[in-house]
Scaffold this active site. Structure first.
Site, PDB file in Angstrom:
ATOM      1  N   LYS A  40       0.797  -1.176   0.033  1.00 36.84           N
ATOM      2  CA  LYS A  40       0.070  -0.175   0.236  1.00 36.84           C
ATOM      3  C   LYS A  40       1.131   1.292   0.098  1.00 36.84           C
ATOM      4  O   LYS A  40       1.868   1.182   0.914  1.00 36.84           O
ATOM      5  CB  LYS A  40      -0.802  -0.097   1.349  1.00 36.84           C
ATOM      6  CG  LYS A  40      -1.792   1.034   1.600  1.00 36.84           C
ATOM      7  CD  LYS A  40      -3.129   0.736   0.601  1.00 36.84           C
ATOM      8  CE  LYS A  40      -4.049   1.834   0.762  1.00 36.84           C
ATOM      9  NZ  LYS A  40      -3.739   2.940  -0.352  1.00 36.84           N
ATOM     10  N   LYS A  63       5.304   2.101   8.468  1.00 38.38           N
ATOM     11  CA  LYS A  63       3.917   2.847   9.004  1.00 38.38           C
ATOM     12  C   LYS A  63       2.645   1.992   9.273  1.00 38.38           C
ATOM     13  O   LYS A  63       2.151   1.942  10.302  1.00 38.38           O
ATOM     14  CB  LYS A  63       3.734   3.832   7.889  1.00 38.38           C
ATOM     15  CG  LYS A  63       2.850   5.067   8.344  1.00 38.38           C
ATOM     16  CD  LYS A  63       2.384   6.013   6.973  1.00 38.38           C
ATOM     17  CE  LYS A  63       3.565   6.446   6.523  1.00 38.38           C
ATOM     18  NZ  LYS A  63       3.260   7.649   5.483  1.00 38.38           N
ATOM     19  N   LYS A 114       5.378   2.143  -3.044  1.00 39.57           N
ATOM     20  CA  LYS A 114       5.268   3.791  -3.402  1.00 39.57           C
ATOM     21  C   LYS A 114       5.456   4.050  -4.872  1.00 39.57           C
ATOM     22  O   LYS A 114       6.101   3.048  -5.505  1.00 39.57           O
ATOM     23  CB  LYS A 114       6.232   4.599  -2.590  1.00 39.57           C
ATOM     24  CG  LYS A 114       6.125   6.179  -2.556  1.00 39.57           C
ATOM     25  CD  LYS A 114       4.906   6.408  -1.469  1.00 39.57           C
ATOM     26  CE  LYS A 114       5.020   7.837  -1.053  1.00 39.57           C
ATOM     27  NZ  LYS A 114       4.018   7.662   0.282  1.00 39.57           N
ATOM     28  N   THR A 171      -4.973  12.446   7.259  1.00 40.49           N
ATOM     29  CA  THR A 171      -3.512  12.632   7.368  1.00 40.49           C
ATOM     30  C   THR A 171      -3.373  13.609   8.701  1.00 40.49           C
ATOM     31  O   THR A 171      -2.788  13.348   9.782  1.00 40.49           O
ATOM     32  CB  THR A 171      -2.559  12.877   6.362  1.00 40.49           C
ATOM     33  OG1 THR A 171      -2.740  11.942   5.405  1.00 40.49           O
ATOM     34  CG2 THR A 171      -0.913  12.885   6.776  1.00 40.49           C
ATOM     35  N   ASN A 216      -2.169  19.318   1.237  1.00 42.89           N
ATOM     36  CA  ASN A 216      -3.342  18.693   2.117  1.00 42.89           C
ATOM     37  C   ASN A 216      -2.879  18.669   3.332  1.00 42.89           C
ATOM     38  O   ASN A 216      -3.639  19.093   4.390  1.00 42.89           O
ATOM     39  CB  ASN A 216      -3.515  17.398   1.178  1.00 42.89           C
ATOM     40  CG  ASN A 216      -4.655  16.557   1.886  1.00 42.89           C
ATOM     41  OD1 ASN A 216      -4.481  16.174   3.114  1.00 42.89           O
ATOM     42  ND2 ASN A 216      -5.847  16.573   1.442  1.00 42.89           N
ATOM     43  N   SER A 257      -7.196   5.120   4.487  1.00 47.41           N
ATOM     44  CA  SER A 257      -7.415   4.320   3.192  1.00 47.41           C
ATOM     45  C   SER A 257      -7.487   2.868   3.525  1.00 47.41           C
ATOM     46  O   SER A 257      -8.304   2.291   2.737  1.00 47.41           O
ATOM     47  CB  SER A 257      -5.636   4.481   2.650  1.00 47.41           C
ATOM     48  OG  SER A 257      -5.848   5.660   1.877  1.00 47.41           O
TER      49      SER A 257
END
Ligand code: GLU
Length: 426
Positions: free
Chosen positions: A70, A94, A106, A190, A221, A349
């Site tokens: 992810k 994470k 990523k 976030t 953001n 997510s």
């Protein structure tokens, strides 16, 4: 700030620091030190002037011991392989730290989205998904937004993949608009996670958030929503910046008005009632809380001794170099490390993906309260270990995270598991 710091070296250093404290099996360390795979793609795109331009893209899958990989996809002129590898590894750490069933990945496309028309951007997005389609999928690898990618980009990704497969596949990506399977609360997740961890750290530090001053580096953001949520807790936002420059007002800046100004003018520079400040002035400003919410390697060994904040909440990935980490730790600055502080994004997510797989959708309150539980519990686990082991907070976070990944790798038989070996921390 340093541009020539190799951020993959930073990851290896962080891994080394935690591995030494955990007395980690060298075979586990070896598996974590390199990604499983990286796909490099060339994407030919017809530009508006009729010519074809070939863009370069990457998708790196770091480790999938805990579940499908992810992580976001960024569009930036400076995307390179080491950066994407580092960001993928940080996603592994994470996800493990907050206990969600994912590995890390990523992706990136080397481009400047600000210079592309909507049509060019859409063709580039669709081309990128066509190129990486064999590698991704709701049970394999699930992309999401990152620097300069947004809900529109996720919509194109999902649509293109669904067309390739001939099956509507909302669970392919997260960070989608609500109308096509997005989740309430994902857009600001976030920053909401940042707010929960800052609130927990403030209790420990005895920091009164009603009078705390906050400085925000980066007003995208994560930065703009962090400013909003911390302002709602009573904090005073005294400075913020973006790539165009910085603004300062010791009396406080209203983050919602600043966001509106940025939407109308393209950047924060020149916001009425503020003084202009440089990036260096902003990072070293007298304040209680500093939120680096821009890119990697912003707080280096050179700048760390000048930092005045007592609490740093890392909204960006990798904003602090290992050298700066040590200096700040010795100075007594409390850092909420990126893999903890900004984990709210990937956590929601995960909620979005679960809702897609079930095709059953939750309310905003359900999302927020589930997120709060996960963030507070991860914060407490890291804090307890930090107190117990007397290490810096980032090392404690990596120890919690690596312990869980290790247990998964052993259970899968990637390294031998002697007798019935149980994890030290889990
Ligand atoms: N790009 C975000 C991060 O770095 C979110 C990733 C995701 O939601 O998968 O954590």
């Amino acid at each position: 700030m340093s541009e020539d710091y190799n951020i993959y070296e930073v990851v290896l250093q962080q891994l080394d620091n935690a591995a030494a404290r955990l007395e980690l099996d060298p075979r586990i360390k070896e598996l974590l030190a390199e990604p499983m795979r990286t796909l490099k793609v060339s994407i030919p795109v017809r530009m508006d002037n009729g010519q074809i331009h070939v863009f370069k893209g990457l998708r790196c899958q770091h480790n999938d011991a805990l579940g499908p990989t992810k992580g976001g996809i960024r569009f930036h002129p400076r995307v390179d392989e080491d950066e994407v590898k580092a960001l993928a590894a940080w996603m592994t750490f994470k996800c493990s730290l907050v206990g969600i069933p994912y590995g890390g990945a990523k992706g990136g496309v080397e481009c400047n989205p600000k210079e592309l028309s909507q049509g060019e951007l859409e063709r580039l997005n669709r081309g990128f998904i066509q190129a990486i389609a064999p590698l991704i999928g709701p049970n394999k690898d699930i992309p999401a937004p990152d620097v300069y990618t947004n809900e529109q980009v996720m919509s194109w990704f999902m649509d293109e993949f669904s067309k390739i497969k001939g099956v509507n596949t909302p669970g392919l990506v997260t960070g989608k608009p609500l109308v096509i399977g997005g989740s309430f609360g994902r857009h600001s997740a976030t920053a909401r996670g940042i707010m929960y961890t800052v609130r927990e750290a403030a209790k420990i530090l005895d920091l009164d958030l009603h009078s705390a001053s906050v400085v925000i580096q980066g007003f995208g953001n994560a930065g703009s929503y962090s400013a909003k949520f911390l302002h709602e807790l009573g904090c005073k936002i005294i400075a913020a910046n973006d790539s165009s420059g910085g603004v300062y007002n010791p009396e406080g800046i209203n983050p919602c008005r600043l966001k509106k100004y940025k939407e109308e003018n393209g950047n924060v520079r020149g916001y009425p009632g503020t003084e202009p400040i440089s990036n260096y002035e902003l990072l070293t400003m007298d304040c209680d809380i500093l939120v680096p919410a821009a890119l990697e390697n912003q707080i280096t060994g050179d700048i760390a001794p000048e930092i005045k904040a007592t609490l740093i909440a890392e909204a960006a990935n990798g904003p602090t170099t290992p050298e700066a980490d040590e200096i700040l730790h010795d100075m007594g600055v409390f850092i909420i490390p990126d893999i903890l502080a900004n984990a709210g994004g990937v956590t929601v997510s995960y909620f979005e993906w679960v809702q897609n797989l079930y095709n059953y959708y939750w309310t905003k309150d359900e999302v927020d309260s589930k997120l709060e539980k996960i963030m507070v519990s991860a914060f407490n686990r890291v804090y307890e270990l930090y107190r117990k082991e007397n290490v810096n907070i980032r090392v404690a976070a990596y120890m919690v995270s690596i312990d869980r990944i290790t247990a998964a790798m052993k259970a899968r038989g990637w390294v031998e598991c002697e007798a019935r070996e149980f994890s030290k921390i889990i």
